[in-house]
Design a protein around this motif. Structure first.
Motif, PDB file in Angstrom:
ATOM      1  N   MET A   1       0.846  -1.178   0.000  1.00 52.47           N
ATOM      2  CA  MET A   1       0.000   0.000   0.000  1.00 52.47           C
ATOM      3  C   MET A   1       0.888   1.236   0.000  1.00 52.47           C
ATOM      4  N   LEU A   2       0.558   2.170  -0.842  1.00 48.60           N
ATOM      5  CA  LEU A   2       1.341   3.387  -1.010  1.00 48.60           C
ATOM      6  C   LEU A   2       0.890   4.500  -0.059  1.00 48.60           C
ATOM      7  N   HIS A   3      -0.411   4.627   0.104  1.00 49.90           N
ATOM      8  CA  HIS A   3      -0.970   5.717   0.909  1.00 49.90           C
ATOM      9  C   HIS A   3      -2.349   5.275   1.376  1.00 49.90           C
ATOM     10  N   SER A   4      -2.781   5.753   2.536  1.00 50.74           N
ATOM     11  CA  SER A   4      -4.121   5.411   3.012  1.00 50.74           C
ATOM     12  C   SER A   4      -4.675   6.545   3.866  1.00 50.74           C
ATOM     13  N   ASP A   5      -5.968   6.486   4.050  1.00 49.20           N
ATOM     14  CA  ASP A   5      -6.671   7.440   4.907  1.00 49.20           C
ATOM     15  C   ASP A   5      -7.905   6.730   5.442  1.00 49.20           C
TER      16      ASP A   5
ATOM     17  N   ARG B   1     -11.246   2.442   5.604  1.00 48.34           N
ATOM     18  CA  ARG B   1      -9.864   2.760   5.246  1.00 48.34           C
ATOM     19  C   ARG B   1      -9.769   2.723   3.718  1.00 48.34           C
ATOM     20  N   LEU B   2      -9.342   3.820   3.136  1.00 48.46           N
ATOM     21  CA  LEU B   2      -9.111   3.895   1.695  1.00 48.46           C
ATOM     22  C   LEU B   2      -7.627   3.678   1.465  1.00 48.46           C
ATOM     23  N   GLU B   3      -7.301   2.773   0.558  1.00 50.72           N
ATOM     24  CA  GLU B   3      -5.912   2.419   0.280  1.00 50.72           C
ATOM     25  C   GLU B   3      -5.591   2.723  -1.175  1.00 50.72           C
ATOM     26  N   LEU B   4      -4.383   3.212  -1.413  1.00 52.14           N
ATOM     27  CA  LEU B   4      -3.935   3.573  -2.760  1.00 52.14           C
ATOM     28  C   LEU B   4      -2.695   2.774  -3.136  1.00 52.14           C
ATOM     29  N   ARG B   5      -2.699   2.272  -4.349  1.00 46.10           N
ATOM     30  CA  ARG B   5      -1.545   1.613  -4.951  1.00 46.10           C
ATOM     31  C   ARG B   5      -1.397   2.148  -6.377  1.00 46.10           C
ATOM     32  N   ILE B   6      -0.183   2.062  -6.923  1.00 45.41           N
ATOM     33  CA  ILE B   6       0.061   2.475  -8.303  1.00 45.41           C
ATOM     34  C   ILE B   6       0.516   1.257  -9.081  1.00 45.41           C
TER      35      ILE B   6
ATOM     36  N   TYR C   1      -7.368   1.266  -5.992  1.00 45.43           N
ATOM     37  CA  TYR C   1      -7.928   1.621  -4.688  1.00 45.43           C
ATOM     38  C   TYR C   1      -8.626   0.419  -4.064  1.00 45.43           C
ATOM     39  N   ARG C   2      -8.565   0.366  -2.763  1.00 50.62           N
ATOM     40  CA  ARG C   2      -9.354  -0.598  -1.982  1.00 50.62           C
ATOM     41  C   ARG C   2     -10.006   0.182  -0.856  1.00 50.62           C
ATOM     42  N   MET C   3     -11.269  -0.125  -0.566  1.00 48.91           N
ATOM     43  CA  MET C   3     -11.991   0.472   0.543  1.00 48.91           C
ATOM     44  C   MET C   3     -12.357  -0.654   1.498  1.00 48.91           C
ATOM     45  N   VAL C   4     -11.836  -0.584   2.721  1.00 48.11           N
ATOM     46  CA  VAL C   4     -11.983  -1.657   3.698  1.00 48.11           C
ATOM     47  C   VAL C   4     -12.712  -1.127   4.927  1.00 48.11           C
ATOM     48  N   ARG C   5     -13.787  -1.820   5.327  1.00 45.95           N
ATOM     49  CA  ARG C   5     -14.525  -1.452   6.540  1.00 45.95           C
ATOM     50  C   ARG C   5     -13.694  -1.901   7.740  1.00 45.95           C
ATOM     51  N   LEU C   6     -13.453  -0.999   8.677  1.00 46.85           N
ATOM     52  CA  LEU C   6     -12.574  -1.315   9.795  1.00 46.85           C
ATOM     53  C   LEU C   6     -13.185  -2.285  10.797  1.00 46.85           C
ATOM     54  N   ASP C   7     -14.496  -2.210  11.028  1.00 43.88           N
ATOM     55  CA  ASP C   7     -15.136  -3.068  12.041  1.00 43.88           C
ATOM     56  C   ASP C   7     -14.902  -4.552  11.803  1.00 43.88           C
ATOM     57  N   ASP C   8     -14.951  -4.982  10.543  1.00 47.83           N
ATOM     58  CA  ASP C   8     -14.837  -6.414  10.251  1.00 47.83           C
ATOM     59  C   ASP C   8     -13.813  -6.731   9.159  1.00 47.83           C
ATOM     60  N   ASP C   9     -13.022  -5.733   8.766  1.00 45.81           N
ATOM     61  CA  ASP C   9     -11.990  -5.892   7.736  1.00 45.81           C
ATOM     62  C   ASP C   9     -12.572  -6.351   6.397  1.00 45.81           C
ATOM     63  N   ALA C  10     -13.839  -6.035   6.153  1.00 43.91           N
ATOM     64  CA  ALA C  10     -14.492  -6.421   4.893  1.00 43.91           C
ATOM     65  C   ALA C  10     -14.048  -5.503   3.766  1.00 43.91           C
ATOM     66  N   LEU C  11     -13.720  -6.099   2.623  1.00 44.67           N
ATOM     67  CA  LEU C  11     -13.414  -5.330   1.428  1.00 44.67           C
ATOM     68  C   LEU C  11     -14.745  -4.840   0.855  1.00 44.67           C
ATOM     69  N   VAL C  12     -15.008  -3.561   1.001  1.00 43.55           N
ATOM     70  CA  VAL C  12     -16.271  -2.967   0.579  1.00 43.55           C
ATOM     71  C   VAL C  12     -16.291  -2.765  -0.931  1.00 43.55           C
ATOM     72  N   SER C  13     -15.192  -2.239  -1.453  1.00 42.28           N
ATOM     73  CA  SER C  13     -15.111  -2.022  -2.895  1.00 42.28           C
ATOM     74  C   SER C  13     -13.657  -1.917  -3.323  1.00 42.28           C
ATOM     75  N   ARG C  14     -13.459  -2.069  -4.622  1.00 48.35           N
ATOM     76  CA  ARG C  14     -12.137  -1.866  -5.211  1.00 48.35           C
ATOM     77  C   ARG C  14     -12.346  -1.132  -6.526  1.00 48.35           C
ATOM     78  N   ALA C  15     -11.364  -0.320  -6.865  1.00 49.45           N
ATOM     79  CA  ALA C  15     -11.513   0.533  -8.041  1.00 49.45           C
ATOM     80  C   ALA C  15     -10.164   0.747  -8.706  1.00 49.45           C
ATOM     81  N   THR C  16     -10.236   1.164  -9.962  1.00 44.81           N
ATOM     82  CA  THR C  16      -9.050   1.536 -10.722  1.00 44.81           C
ATOM     83  C   THR C  16      -9.369   2.813 -11.496  1.00 44.81           C
ATOM     84  N   THR C  17      -8.423   3.720 -11.522  1.00 41.31           N
ATOM     85  CA  THR C  17      -8.521   4.875 -12.408  1.00 41.31           C
ATOM     86  C   THR C  17      -7.277   4.899 -13.279  1.00 41.31           C
TER      87      THR C  17
END
Length: 135
Positions: free
Chosen positions: A1-5, A75-80, A92-108
């Protein structure tokens, strides 16, 4: 992971049923990318004047895997990914913190353009940064 928020979903992020509205991810993804660039000395508001190029989004794709709801902490995660001649993918990956579920993934797909909005080859100095970030 390169960056997250980490962000807590607010009412503005959801539909009337309190479930994440699909389009609300896109501004969050762009904000993560802009923040990463800013922290690494690449200000998008000055790039064209300083470097003769800027970045634009050419394409985007997002998969929604599980429902996210009002007040979920994400948690939003960024990779290149590997760069091409004029473009590179952001993942991008969006992960719900309560249960570590992968909510969505995306590419731009990001393209470098000149002042006339024409695609240009990625300059060697920026390419080396992309390669460093992708490792």
């Amino acid at each position: 992971m390169l960056h997250s928020d980490t962000r807590r979903l607010t009412y503005a992020d959801t539909d009337p049923a309190g479930i994440l509205y699909y389009a609300s991810w896109f501004p969050k993804m762009e904000a993560l990318w802009s923040d990463f660039l800013f922290r690494n000395g690449f200000r998008q508001d000055r790039s064209l004047a300083a470097r003769g190029w800027t970045t634009v989004t050419r394409a985007t794709q997002c998969e929604y895997l599980v429902a996210a709801r009002l007040f979920d902490e994400i948690r939003l995660e960024l990779r290149i990914g590997p760069a091409g001649t004029t473009s590179f993918p952001l993942e991008y990956r969006m992960v719900r913190l309560d249960d570590d579920a992968l909510v969505s993934r995306a590419t731009t797909t990001i393209v470098l353009v000149d002042g006339a909005q024409r695609a240009i080859p990625i300059p060697p100095d920026f390419r080396s940064r992309l390669e460093e970030w992708a490792r």
